[in-house]
Design an enzyme around this catalytic site. Structure first.
Site, PDB file in Angstrom:
ATOM      1  N   TYR A  41       0.846  -1.196   0.000  1.00  0.00           N
ATOM      2  CA  TYR A  41       0.000   0.000   0.000  1.00  0.00           C
ATOM      3  C   TYR A  41       0.885   1.251   0.000  1.00  0.00           C
ATOM      4  O   TYR A  41       1.133   1.889   1.023  1.00  0.00           O
ATOM      5  CB  TYR A  41      -0.977  -0.012   1.186  1.00  0.00           C
ATOM      6  CG  TYR A  41      -2.064  -1.061   1.061  1.00  0.00           C
ATOM      7  CD1 TYR A  41      -2.177  -1.855  -0.076  1.00  0.00           C
ATOM      8  CD2 TYR A  41      -2.998  -1.263   2.074  1.00  0.00           C
ATOM      9  CE1 TYR A  41      -3.162  -2.826  -0.188  1.00  0.00           C
ATOM     10  CE2 TYR A  41      -3.997  -2.222   1.959  1.00  0.00           C
ATOM     11  CZ  TYR A  41      -4.065  -3.002   0.830  1.00  0.00           C
ATOM     12  OH  TYR A  41      -5.050  -3.958   0.716  1.00  0.00           O
ATOM     13  N   HIS A  53      -1.101 -12.227   0.392  1.00  0.00           N
ATOM     14  CA  HIS A  53      -1.961 -11.275  -0.319  1.00  0.00           C
ATOM     15  C   HIS A  53      -2.732 -11.877  -1.491  1.00  0.00           C
ATOM     16  O   HIS A  53      -3.935 -11.658  -1.633  1.00  0.00           O
ATOM     17  CB  HIS A  53      -1.097 -10.105  -0.803  1.00  0.00           C
ATOM     18  CG  HIS A  53      -1.826  -8.815  -0.942  1.00  0.00           C
ATOM     19  ND1 HIS A  53      -1.225  -7.600  -0.764  1.00  0.00           N
ATOM     20  CD2 HIS A  53      -3.114  -8.526  -1.265  1.00  0.00           C
ATOM     21  CE1 HIS A  53      -2.106  -6.628  -0.952  1.00  0.00           C
ATOM     22  NE2 HIS A  53      -3.254  -7.161  -1.266  1.00  0.00           N
ATOM     23  N   GLY A  95     -20.163  -0.500  -5.438  1.00  0.00           N
ATOM     24  CA  GLY A  95     -21.484  -0.337  -6.057  1.00  0.00           C
ATOM     25  C   GLY A  95     -22.430   0.539  -5.269  1.00  0.00           C
ATOM     26  O   GLY A  95     -23.447   1.007  -5.784  1.00  0.00           O
TER      27      GLY A  95
HETATM   28  N1  NAP Z   1      -6.890  -8.016  -0.196  1.00  0.00           N
HETATM   29  C1  NAP Z   1      -6.953  -7.279  -1.277  1.00  0.00           C
HETATM   30  O1  NAP Z   1      -6.531  -7.710  -2.373  1.00  0.00           O
HETATM   31  C2  NAP Z   1      -7.559  -5.915  -1.201  1.00  0.00           C
HETATM   32  C3  NAP Z   1      -7.833  -5.196  -2.385  1.00  0.00           C
HETATM   33  C4  NAP Z   1      -8.428  -3.926  -2.258  1.00  0.00           C
HETATM   34  C5  NAP Z   1      -8.741  -3.414  -0.997  1.00  0.00           C
HETATM   35  N2  NAP Z   1      -8.438  -4.153   0.119  1.00  0.00           N
HETATM   36  C6  NAP Z   1      -8.760  -3.635   1.492  1.00  0.00           C
HETATM   37  O2  NAP Z   1     -10.102  -3.190   1.515  1.00  0.00           O
HETATM   38  C7  NAP Z   1     -10.147  -1.902   2.133  1.00  0.00           C
HETATM   39  C8  NAP Z   1     -11.348  -1.120   1.633  1.00  0.00           C
HETATM   40  O3  NAP Z   1     -11.375  -1.070   0.255  1.00  0.00           O
HETATM   41  P1  NAP Z   1     -11.649   0.264  -0.602  1.00  0.00           P
HETATM   42  O4  NAP Z   1     -11.224   1.445   0.148  1.00  0.00           O
HETATM   43  O5  NAP Z   1     -11.100  -0.032  -1.937  1.00  0.00           O
HETATM   44  O6  NAP Z   1     -13.223   0.258  -0.826  1.00  0.00           O
HETATM   45  P2  NAP Z   1     -14.541   0.521   0.058  1.00  0.00           P
HETATM   46  O7  NAP Z   1     -14.262   0.317   1.487  1.00  0.00           O
HETATM   47  O8  NAP Z   1     -15.581  -0.326  -0.561  1.00  0.00           O
HETATM   48  O9  NAP Z   1     -14.886   2.031  -0.270  1.00  0.00           O
HETATM   49  C9  NAP Z   1     -14.165   3.119   0.219  1.00  0.00           C
HETATM   50  C10 NAP Z   1     -14.910   4.379  -0.226  1.00  0.00           C
HETATM   51  O10 NAP Z   1     -16.174   4.432   0.435  1.00  0.00           O
HETATM   52  C11 NAP Z   1     -16.295   5.669   1.112  1.00  0.00           C
HETATM   53  N3  NAP Z   1     -16.945   5.381   2.412  1.00  0.00           N
HETATM   54  C12 NAP Z   1     -16.509   4.552   3.370  1.00  0.00           C
HETATM   55  N4  NAP Z   1     -17.382   4.490   4.396  1.00  0.00           N
HETATM   56  C13 NAP Z   1     -18.390   5.330   4.080  1.00  0.00           C
HETATM   57  C14 NAP Z   1     -19.579   5.729   4.739  1.00  0.00           C
HETATM   58  N5  NAP Z   1     -19.920   5.215   5.922  1.00  0.00           N
HETATM   59  N6  NAP Z   1     -20.385   6.635   4.121  1.00  0.00           N
HETATM   60  C15 NAP Z   1     -20.055   7.163   2.915  1.00  0.00           C
HETATM   61  N7  NAP Z   1     -18.954   6.808   2.221  1.00  0.00           N
HETATM   62  C16 NAP Z   1     -18.126   5.902   2.807  1.00  0.00           C
HETATM   63  C17 NAP Z   1     -14.906   6.204   1.307  1.00  0.00           C
HETATM   64  O11 NAP Z   1     -14.998   7.600   1.344  1.00  0.00           O
HETATM   65  P3  NAP Z   1     -13.888   8.599   1.958  1.00  0.00           P
HETATM   66  O12 NAP Z   1     -12.573   8.189   1.345  1.00  0.00           O
HETATM   67  O13 NAP Z   1     -14.355   9.911   1.525  1.00  0.00           O
HETATM   68  O14 NAP Z   1     -13.828   8.423   3.429  1.00  0.00           O
HETATM   69  C18 NAP Z   1     -14.195   5.653   0.074  1.00  0.00           C
HETATM   70  O15 NAP Z   1     -14.411   6.502  -1.032  1.00  0.00           O
HETATM   71  C19 NAP Z   1      -8.790  -1.286   1.739  1.00  0.00           C
HETATM   72  O16 NAP Z   1      -8.450  -0.240   2.608  1.00  0.00           O
HETATM   73  C20 NAP Z   1      -7.869  -2.477   1.897  1.00  0.00           C
HETATM   74  O17 NAP Z   1      -7.517  -2.610   3.270  1.00  0.00           O
HETATM   75  C21 NAP Z   1      -7.861  -5.378   0.032  1.00  0.00           C
END
Ligand code: NAP
Length: 242
Positions: free
Chosen positions: A10, A84, A168
């Protein structure tokens, strides 16, 4: 919230591997309850700096990556270390074997895998001698194909961490969205659709631990409140089909 998910990959530029781990270590060191937080990191993915993601699941790389994460996090043992993503050039058993060695050596306290299918989950459980504690896969309203892995984790009693759990959702309020019930049910409860999404996931099984991302305090606080939102069986059934 007592879990923070990160990875050595990251970061943005090639010369800043572990950037996010370093930030987390600094933040936790300055917090009086930082020691109560479980930091879950990962190894096996790389970012060469051109925007792409590459893989190295070799035991040599995983062991060196774990040592480097240990140093950056400033701990004697990593709370949860996750492999990972499977590397097609390395037999899965060899990669997971390296994670087992790290457990045996006390470098990591718990072992997990990510982006794994049911066969790999069972295989990892065997290789780790029943010490596999978690599986982190993509799962969201827009991405449901990890439901079999979620069910398997429930059956095995190990944690399932949906990544990008809000996929989504930001467009659920748009006309004609297939995720519209998330927006409608959110309105009925007077909350945002993200909170409904997380509550729906949490209701699937006690092993589900979503890891929503956030860059603003408001969003992570809102997401944390999902644990207090109870949806009815009818609402949950509607969201399952939405
Ligand atoms: N293992 C893997 O291969 C892999 C791959 C991708 C991701 N990940 C993990 O998954 C975690 C989350 O993934 P992601 O950040 O891609 O996607 P996500 O959690 O689905 O979406 C994050 C987005 O949603 C918004 N958000 C979050 N909570 C909210 C709420 N309560 N109300 C309104 N908007 C909200 C955030 O806004 P703001 O930024 O404005 O706060 C951000 O734009 C990553 O941090 C990582 O740790 C793992």
């Amino acid at each position: 919230m007592t879990l923070i998910d990160t990875a050595d990959a990251y970061h943005r530029d090639a010369d800043e591997v572990g950037h996010n781990e370093t930030l987390i270590a600094k933040a936790l060191a300055s917090h009086d309850r930082g020691a109560d937080v479980l930091v879950a990191t990962k190894g096996g993915h790389l970012r060469p700096g051109d925007g792409s993601w590459t893989l190295d699941g070799s035991p040599r790389h995983l062991k060196a990556a774990c040592e480097a994460s240990l140093r950056r996090l400033g701990v004697e043992a990593i709370g949860l270390y996750q492999f990972h993503r499977p590397d097609p050039r390395v037999p899965y058993a060899e990669s997971v074997g390296a994670i087992r060695d790290l457990l045996d050596e006390g470098k990591i306290r718990m072992a997990g895998i990510s982006n794994a299918n049911p066969e790999q989950i069972r295989q990892a459980g065997d290789i780790l001698g029943g010490r596999l504690v978690s599986v982190q896969n993509q799962f969201s309203p827009a991405f449901r194909s990890s439901e079999p892995e979620l069910r398997l984790c429930d059956e095995l009693g190990i944690a399932f961490l949906p990544w990008s759990p809000l996929g989504g959702i930001s467009r659920a309020g748009e006309l004609g969205s297939s995720h519209a019930p998330f927006a409608r049910i959110a309105e009925a409860h007077g909350v945002g659709p993200q909170r409904v999404c997380l509550a729906w996931m949490l209701a699937k099984s006690p092993v589900v631990v979503p890891i929503p991302g956030a860059s603003r305090p408001e969003t992570i606080r809102d997401s944390a409140a999902a644990v207090d939102l109870t949806l009815t069986p009818e609402e949950l059934a509607e969201l399952d089909g939405a």
